[in-house]
Write a protein that holds these residues in place. Structure first.
Motif, PDB file in Angstrom:
ATOM      1  N   ARG A  67      55.202  34.996  28.392  1.00  0.00           N
ATOM      2  CA  ARG A  67      55.477  33.866  27.580  1.00  0.00           C
ATOM      3  C   ARG A  67      54.537  34.034  26.526  1.00  0.00           C
ATOM      4  NH1 ARG A  67      53.138  29.010  29.440  1.00  0.00           N
ATOM      5  NH2 ARG A  67      51.686  30.138  30.939  1.00  0.00           N
ATOM      6  N   PHE A  68      53.426  34.825  26.490  1.00  0.00           N
ATOM      7  CA  PHE A  68      52.572  35.136  25.331  1.00  0.00           C
ATOM      8  C   PHE A  68      52.810  36.666  24.942  1.00  0.00           C
ATOM      9  CE2 PHE A  68      48.686  31.889  26.119  1.00  0.00           C
ATOM     10  CZ  PHE A  68      49.858  31.050  26.200  1.00  0.00           C
ATOM     11  N   THR A  69      52.841  36.916  23.838  1.00  0.00           N
ATOM     12  CA  THR A  69      52.808  38.357  22.986  1.00  0.00           C
ATOM     13  C   THR A  69      51.759  38.378  22.306  1.00  0.00           C
ATOM     14  OG1 THR A  69      55.389  38.420  23.411  1.00  0.00           O
ATOM     15  CG2 THR A  69      54.464  39.996  21.987  1.00  0.00           C
ATOM     16  N   ILE A  70      51.039  39.475  22.190  1.00  0.00           N
ATOM     17  CA  ILE A  70      49.981  39.791  21.302  1.00  0.00           C
ATOM     18  C   ILE A  70      50.509  40.876  20.388  1.00  0.00           C
ATOM     19  CG2 ILE A  70      48.767  41.369  22.734  1.00  0.00           C
ATOM     20  CD1 ILE A  70      45.931  40.352  21.529  1.00  0.00           C
ATOM     21  N   SER A  71      50.640  40.973  19.397  1.00  0.00           N
ATOM     22  CA  SER A  71      50.692  41.876  18.120  1.00  0.00           C
ATOM     23  C   SER A  71      49.564  41.787  16.940  1.00  0.00           C
ATOM     24  CB  SER A  71      52.151  41.715  17.613  1.00  0.00           C
ATOM     25  OG  SER A  71      51.973  40.427  16.843  1.00  0.00           O
ATOM     26  N   ARG A  72      49.812  42.986  16.180  1.00  0.00           N
ATOM     27  CA  ARG A  72      48.952  43.149  14.887  1.00  0.00           C
ATOM     28  C   ARG A  72      49.572  43.959  13.715  1.00  0.00           C
ATOM     29  NH1 ARG A  72      43.890  45.938  17.220  1.00  0.00           N
ATOM     30  NH2 ARG A  72      43.284  45.709  14.715  1.00  0.00           N
ATOM     31  N   ASP A  73      49.511  43.463  12.660  1.00  0.00           N
ATOM     32  CA  ASP A  73      49.773  43.920  11.549  1.00  0.00           C
ATOM     33  C   ASP A  73      48.601  44.217  10.646  1.00  0.00           C
ATOM     34  OD1 ASP A  73      50.653  44.643   9.019  1.00  0.00           O
ATOM     35  OD2 ASP A  73      51.927  42.916   8.837  1.00  0.00           O
ATOM     36  N   ASN A  74      48.384  45.871  11.052  1.00  0.00           N
ATOM     37  CA  ASN A  74      46.988  46.424  10.341  1.00  0.00           C
ATOM     38  C   ASN A  74      47.055  46.337   8.941  1.00  0.00           C
ATOM     39  OD1 ASN A  74      45.914  46.571  12.982  1.00  0.00           O
ATOM     40  ND2 ASN A  74      46.423  48.758  13.231  1.00  0.00           N
ATOM     41  N   ALA A  75      48.145  46.304   8.315  1.00  0.00           N
ATOM     42  CA  ALA A  75      48.459  46.361   6.837  1.00  0.00           C
ATOM     43  C   ALA A  75      47.902  44.911   6.342  1.00  0.00           C
ATOM     44  CB  ALA A  75      49.896  46.373   6.342  1.00  0.00           C
ATOM     45  N   LYS A  76      47.988  43.804   7.021  1.00  0.00           N
ATOM     46  CA  LYS A  76      47.372  42.474   6.814  1.00  0.00           C
ATOM     47  C   LYS A  76      46.264  42.381   7.406  1.00  0.00           C
ATOM     48  CE  LYS A  76      52.013  40.454   5.989  1.00  0.00           C
ATOM     49  NZ  LYS A  76      52.979  39.377   6.280  1.00  0.00           N
ATOM     50  N   ASP A  77      45.782  43.142   8.225  1.00  0.00           N
ATOM     51  CA  ASP A  77      44.335  43.063   8.980  1.00  0.00           C
ATOM     52  C   ASP A  77      44.480  41.791   9.834  1.00  0.00           C
ATOM     53  OD1 ASP A  77      40.846  42.881   8.245  1.00  0.00           O
ATOM     54  OD2 ASP A  77      42.005  44.304   9.564  1.00  0.00           O
ATOM     55  N   THR A  78      45.585  41.309  10.370  1.00  0.00           N
ATOM     56  CA  THR A  78      45.790  40.178  11.305  1.00  0.00           C
ATOM     57  C   THR A  78      46.268  40.749  12.549  1.00  0.00           C
ATOM     58  OG1 THR A  78      46.261  39.186   9.235  1.00  0.00           O
ATOM     59  CG2 THR A  78      46.761  38.148  11.117  1.00  0.00           C
ATOM     60  N   ILE A  79      45.760  39.762  13.609  1.00  0.00           N
ATOM     61  CA  ILE A  79      46.461  39.748  14.819  1.00  0.00           C
ATOM     62  C   ILE A  79      47.041  38.486  15.415  1.00  0.00           C
ATOM     63  CG2 ILE A  79      45.612  40.214  17.399  1.00  0.00           C
ATOM     64  CD1 ILE A  79      43.823  41.823  14.517  1.00  0.00           C
ATOM     65  N   TYR A  80      47.918  38.341  16.025  1.00  0.00           N
ATOM     66  CA  TYR A  80      48.726  37.409  16.314  1.00  0.00           C
ATOM     67  C   TYR A  80      48.933  37.185  17.722  1.00  0.00           C
ATOM     68  CZ  TYR A  80      50.445  38.189  11.487  1.00  0.00           C
ATOM     69  OH  TYR A  80      50.610  38.523  10.005  1.00  0.00           O
ATOM     70  N   LEU A  81      48.875  35.878  18.322  1.00  0.00           N
ATOM     71  CA  LEU A  81      49.240  35.598  19.614  1.00  0.00           C
ATOM     72  C   LEU A  81      50.353  34.511  19.593  1.00  0.00           C
ATOM     73  CD1 LEU A  81      48.310  35.932  22.458  1.00  0.00           C
ATOM     74  CD2 LEU A  81      47.138  33.922  22.278  1.00  0.00           C
ATOM     75  N   HIS A  82      51.487  35.230  19.942  1.00  0.00           N
ATOM     76  CA  HIS A  82      52.787  34.193  19.888  1.00  0.00           C
ATOM     77  C   HIS A  82      52.586  33.765  21.289  1.00  0.00           C
ATOM     78  CE1 HIS A  82      54.394  36.568  16.394  1.00  0.00           C
ATOM     79  NE2 HIS A  82      53.630  37.609  16.863  1.00  0.00           N
ATOM     80  N   MET A  83      52.999  32.538  21.455  1.00  0.00           N
ATOM     81  CA  MET A  83      52.895  31.755  22.510  1.00  0.00           C
ATOM     82  C   MET A  83      54.085  30.914  22.754  1.00  0.00           C
ATOM     83  SD  MET A  83      48.915  30.281  22.773  1.00  0.00           S
ATOM     84  CE  MET A  83      49.303  29.098  21.504  1.00  0.00           C
ATOM     85  N   ALA A  84      54.752  30.984  23.581  1.00  0.00           N
ATOM     86  CA  ALA A  84      56.085  30.603  23.875  1.00  0.00           C
ATOM     87  C   ALA A  84      56.251  29.556  25.303  1.00  0.00           C
ATOM     88  CB  ALA A  84      57.333  31.242  23.794  1.00  0.00           C
ATOM     89  N   SER A  85      57.297  28.587  25.440  1.00  0.00           N
ATOM     90  CA  SER A  85      57.285  27.912  26.745  1.00  0.00           C
ATOM     91  C   SER A  85      56.076  27.362  27.194  1.00  0.00           C
ATOM     92  CB  SER A  85      57.930  28.876  27.905  1.00  0.00           C
ATOM     93  OG  SER A  85      59.177  29.677  27.385  1.00  0.00           O
ATOM     94  N   LEU A  86      55.286  26.592  26.137  1.00  0.00           N
ATOM     95  CA  LEU A  86      54.105  26.240  26.512  1.00  0.00           C
ATOM     96  C   LEU A  86      54.116  24.779  27.473  1.00  0.00           C
ATOM     97  CD1 LEU A  86      52.774  26.460  22.963  1.00  0.00           C
ATOM     98  CD2 LEU A  86      52.228  27.915  24.731  1.00  0.00           C
TER      99      LEU A  86
END
Length: 127
Positions: A67-86
Motif C-alpha cells: 500500500r505504501f511506496t517510498i521513492s526519492r528524486d535526488n535531483a529535487k532532493d526530495t523523498i516521497y511516501l506514496h500511500m494508497a488504499s488508506l
C-alpha cells in the motif's frame, strides 16, 4: 542548523491516497538514507518505510507493504511516501528522519539519536 521538512499530509476518506514529501533546509538529503515514521495518538513512534541514498534499497513495515511506496528524486532532493488504499489505521503524524550515518542501506525504524527529524505532517483518514 539543518532541518527536515515534511509536507503533503491532510484529511482523506478511506480508500484514498496521499503523497508525503520530505525535503531539507540548510542541508541536502541526496547522500544519506531517509526513513519515514509515524506516531498515532497514544502510541509510540513507529518506523514505516526507509530508503537508501540511491533508492535501490527500500524497506516497509509489514502493515503497509503493498500500500505504501517510498521513492526519492535526488535531483529535487526530495523523498516521497506514496500511500494508497488508506484506512483509519494509518491516521497519525508522519515524520521524516535523515539518517546521517547511513547511505548504502536503510535501517527501518532505527533510532540512534543522530537522526535529523522534521516536525511532522498530519494524516487523517476518516469518512
Amino acid at each position: 542548523q539543518p532541518q527536515v521538512v515534511e509536507s503533503g499530509g491532510g484529511s482523506v476518506q478511506p480508500g484514498g491516497s496521499l503523497r508525503l514529501s520530505c525535503t531539507a533546509s540548510g542541508a541536502t538529503l541526496d547522500a544519506i538514507a531517509i526513513g519515514w515514521f509515524r506516531q498515532a495518538p497514544g502510541k509510540e513512534r513507529e518506523g514505516v518505510s526507509c530508503i537508501s541514498r540511491s533508492g535501490e534499497v527500500t524497506e516497509h513495515v509489514d502493515s503497509v507493504k503493498g500500500r505504501f511506496t517510498i521513492s526519492r528524486d535526488n535531483a529535487k532532493d526530495t523523498i516521497y511516501l506514496h500511500m494508497a488504499s488508506l484506512n483509519a489505521g494509518v491516521t497519525a503524524v508522519y515524520f521524516c528522519a535523515a539518517y546521517v550515518h547511513y547511505s548504502a542501506r536503510c535501517p527501518l525504524g532505527g533510532l540512534y539519536g543522530t537522526e535529523i527529524w522534521g516536525r511532522g505532517t498530519e494524516v487523517t483518514v476518516s469518512s
